[in-house]
Design an enzyme around this catalytic site. Structure first.
Site, mmCIF file in Angstrom:
data_model
loop_
_atom_site.group_PDB
_atom_site.id
_atom_site.type_symbol
_atom_site.label_atom_id
_atom_site.label_comp_id
_atom_site.label_asym_id
_atom_site.label_seq_id
_atom_site.Cartn_x
_atom_site.Cartn_y
_atom_site.Cartn_z
ATOM 1 N N LYS A 88 37.291 41.522 37.947
ATOM 2 C CA LYS A 88 38.527 42.290 38.065
ATOM 3 C C LYS A 88 38.569 42.983 39.420
ATOM 4 O O LYS A 88 37.532 43.263 40.010
ATOM 5 C CB LYS A 88 38.562 43.375 36.976
ATOM 6 C CG LYS A 88 38.843 42.863 35.583
ATOM 7 C CD LYS A 88 38.910 44.020 34.591
ATOM 8 C CE LYS A 88 39.157 43.535 33.178
ATOM 9 N NZ LYS A 88 40.443 42.856 32.986
ATOM 10 N N ARG B 276 38.569 37.706 23.127
ATOM 11 C CA ARG B 276 38.813 36.672 22.114
ATOM 12 C C ARG B 276 37.534 35.913 21.790
ATOM 13 O O ARG B 276 37.363 35.408 20.690
ATOM 14 C CB ARG B 276 39.934 35.749 22.608
ATOM 15 C CG ARG B 276 39.620 35.019 23.872
ATOM 16 C CD ARG B 276 40.872 34.472 24.571
ATOM 17 N NE ARG B 276 41.629 35.515 25.268
ATOM 18 C CZ ARG B 276 42.759 35.296 25.912
ATOM 19 N NH1 ARG B 276 43.291 34.076 25.949
ATOM 20 N NH2 ARG B 276 43.383 36.282 26.520
HETATM 21 N N1 BES Z 1 40.179 44.107 28.381
HETATM 22 C C1 BES Z 1 41.139 43.276 29.009
HETATM 23 C C2 BES Z 1 42.577 43.629 28.607
HETATM 24 C C3 BES Z 1 43.080 44.983 29.030
HETATM 25 C C4 BES Z 1 43.805 45.148 30.181
HETATM 26 C C5 BES Z 1 42.852 46.082 28.229
HETATM 27 C C6 BES Z 1 44.287 46.390 30.547
HETATM 28 C C7 BES Z 1 43.330 47.332 28.569
HETATM 29 C C8 BES Z 1 44.054 47.491 29.728
HETATM 30 C C9 BES Z 1 40.891 41.819 28.653
HETATM 31 O O1 BES Z 1 39.564 41.491 28.435
HETATM 32 C C10 BES Z 1 41.350 41.017 29.809
HETATM 33 O O2 BES Z 1 40.761 41.111 30.834
HETATM 34 N N2 BES Z 1 42.405 40.233 29.608
HETATM 35 C C11 BES Z 1 42.939 39.433 30.624
HETATM 36 C C12 BES Z 1 43.234 38.083 30.034
HETATM 37 C C13 BES Z 1 43.569 37.029 31.042
HETATM 38 C C14 BES Z 1 42.345 36.699 31.862
HETATM 39 C C15 BES Z 1 44.072 35.798 30.316
HETATM 40 C C16 BES Z 1 44.227 40.112 31.114
HETATM 41 O O3 BES Z 1 44.931 40.701 30.308
HETATM 42 O O4 BES Z 1 44.478 40.060 32.299
HETATM 43 MN MN MN Z 2 38.563 40.968 30.218
#
Ligand code: BES
Ligand code: MN
Ligand code: ZN
Length: 514
Positions: free
Chosen positions: A290, A364
């Site tokens: 990230k 997931r």
């Molecule tokens: N933990 C994150 C989702 C999230 C984002 C929670 C902001 C709280 C605040 C999750 O693991 C994630 O990174 N999701 C990705 C999925 C994508 C790679 C398909 C996302 O939402 O960008």
């Molecule tokens: Mn994630």
């Protein structure tokens, strides 16, 4: 803060709170007080733009002829609109006005109101609940107590909040059960607020053990056990971390096994209701790293598991007449020389293989194994999972609603209703084959992201559904509601514990044996 209930009357010292209806009509207690202070309350209301809207507040300092610190007129709105949620908000508003005001005690005088659906005692319980929820504070890492109360930012001053009304004994008894749920909420908030160097899979699992003293059975599975069970999806997420992944199983038996009938509708009451939480104690994204800006927020990526823990505490605390199971999947998503790579293929406990296209779509993966494990081990009455799963749900719903996905309309409706009652609202999102197809992989049974730009929350839910058998199932995407950047009526900024009161209510309204 202590919550006290006692008979009707006006306190002589501390802060005194009285209600005013919309339009400025004084409640009987407000009238009595106004007399004592020679019409000072009515004059103050006139001089201000206070009109008695629900939760609106007006403070008068140290009225002469009394020993009171202050008087607060709190707006009650229209009596016909005073439901549980409105009263929670009013309670939260009262705490916001008085918690750090300098007053050490406060008392709220409540009357029975024409056209109100609740008695004064019932209203007192709801207002008390709102006030207590708002009073939450996490002080563990403050070494200096800032004493500046002038700007309402210092430590709390209010030590006790008394509700004075008719039927206070009943209110006291009713509040006792609500307070158990609040203790669950506070535990969740504590766990979610803790930093990720303190709370990681092993330490979060250890915190679950605290629940044993409430009568819960707690099992902790480590990596060796999970490997034997074939949980390749969960283990892949944690393999880049120096910290061992864990799976915790918490069981509450509110109904004894001996009495369970073998067959028929009565037997259903003994089937456990199951709650599954995403517990990524920190989500860096892994190799699909990230951006650094905002990454600190990912300490709350264990929010789903935090809710499951607080819920189990609430159910056990109030001795709910239900069999309930909480399962939390704990891992830390880190990059590293042993981390999983985009394009790795893992085999889940269900036997299905997954091509990991993006290591940041890890929630997931941990849930896939936790759902399959729960489904096959417990034969649940239903399963509800909670996860801070997708940023996309924040794009869709912001922080007002959590996303609800369900393969069962009855469960979806019960959840939605419970959410409305407690003020933790859900908005149902669709599932369907067309979305499911987007997960097709060229070399495995599925891939972990669709690759397209749309419907990110739905494809994530679709992925989870592949690991649920015929058990009624619902998934709550709580990414937008787990953490609040501003004070809310019943939660100061920070961790909200959204979901604890909702699921406690779902159980209380539909799944407890009478
Ligand atoms: N933990 C994150 C989702 C999230 C984002 C929670 C902001 C709280 C605040 C999750 O693991 C994630 O990174 N999701 C990705 C999925 C994508 C790679 C398909 C996302 O939402 O960008
Ligand atoms: Mn994630
Ligand atoms: Zn995540």
């Amino acid at each position: 803060m202590k919550i006290i209930f006692s008979g009707p009357g006006l306190a002589a010292t501390g802060a005194l709170v009285v209600g005013v209806l919309e339009g400025g009509k004084l409640t009987p207690s407000a009238v009595a007080l106004d007399k004592k202070i020679n019409g000072g309350l009515r004059r103050a209301i006139k001089a201000d733009d206070f009109i008695g809207k629900a939760s609106q507040g007006l403070t008068l300092m140290a009225p002469s002829g009394t020993r009171l610190d202050r008087v607060v007129a709190i707006g009650l709105g229209k009596p016909g609109h005073l439901d549980e949620r409105a009263l929670h908000k009013i309670g939260g508003g009262i705490y916001a006005l008085l918690g750090r005001s300098g007053s050490k005690t406060a008392s709220v005088a409540l009357d029975s109101l024409d056209k109100a659906k609740m008695t004064a005692a019932e209203m007192a319980v709801c207002i008390a609940e709102g006030a207590k929820l708002r009073s939450y504070r996490f002080d563990r890492y403050r070494t200096k107590k800032n004493n500046n109360n002038n700007n309402n930012s210092g430590p709390p001053t209010l030590g006790a909040l008394t509700f004075r009304c008719r039927g206070s004994d009943k209110a006291k008894a009713a509040f006792r059960a609500r307070d158990k749920v609040i203790q669950g909420v506070f535990m969740t908030r504590d766990l979610v607020t803790e930093p990720p160097n303190v709370i990681y899979p092993a330490t979060l699992a250890k915190r679950c053990k605290e629940l044993i003293k409430l009568g819960l059975k707690v099992e902790i599975l480590g990596e060796a056990q999970m490997r034997r069970l074939g949980m390749g999806a969960l283990l892949g997420v944690g393999q880049g971390s120096a910290r061992e992944s864990k799976l915790v199983v918490m069981q509450w038996r509110g109904l004894s096994r001996g009495k369970a009938p073998r067959k028929g509708p009565e037997a259903r009451a003994y089937m456990p209701v199951c709650f599954i939480g995403k517990g990524v104690t920190f989500d860096t994204g892994g190799i699909s790293l990230k951006p650094s800006s905002g990454m600190e927020e990912m300490k709350y990526d264990m929010g789903g598991s935090g809710v499951v823990i607080g819920l189990m505490k609430a159910l056990a605390g109030r001795k709910a007449r239900v069999n309930a199971v909480g399962v939390i999947a704990l891992a830390e998503n880190m990059p590293g020389s042993n981390a999983q790579r985009p394009s790795d293929v893992v085999t889940s406990m269900s036997g299905q293989t997954i091509e990991v296209i993006n290591t940041d779509a890890e929630g997931r993966l941990v849930l896939a194994d936790a759902l399959h494990y729960t489904d096959t081990r417990f034969k649940p009455r239903f399963m509800v999972d909670l996860a801070t799963l997708t940023g996309a749900i924040i794009v869709s719903l912001g922080s007002e609603y959590a996303g609800l996905f369900a393969d069962n309309d009855k469960l979806a409706e019960q959840l939605t209703e419970a959410g409305k009652k407690v003020g933790e609202e859900l908005w149902r999102m669709p599932l369907g084959e067309a979305y499911d197809k987007l997960l097709k992989s060229d070399i495995a049974d599925m891939k972990n992201i669709s690759g397209g730009r749309g419907a990110g929350s739905i494809t994530a839910a679709q992925f989870l559904q592949r690991f649920v058998g015929r058990t009624p199932w619902a998934h709550l995407d709580i990414a937008g509601v787990t953490w609040t950047k501003k004070d809310l009526a019943t939660a100061p900024k920070g961790a909200t514990a959204f979901g604890v009161r909702l699921l406690d209510r779902l159980v209380a309204d539909h799944y407890e044996k009478k």
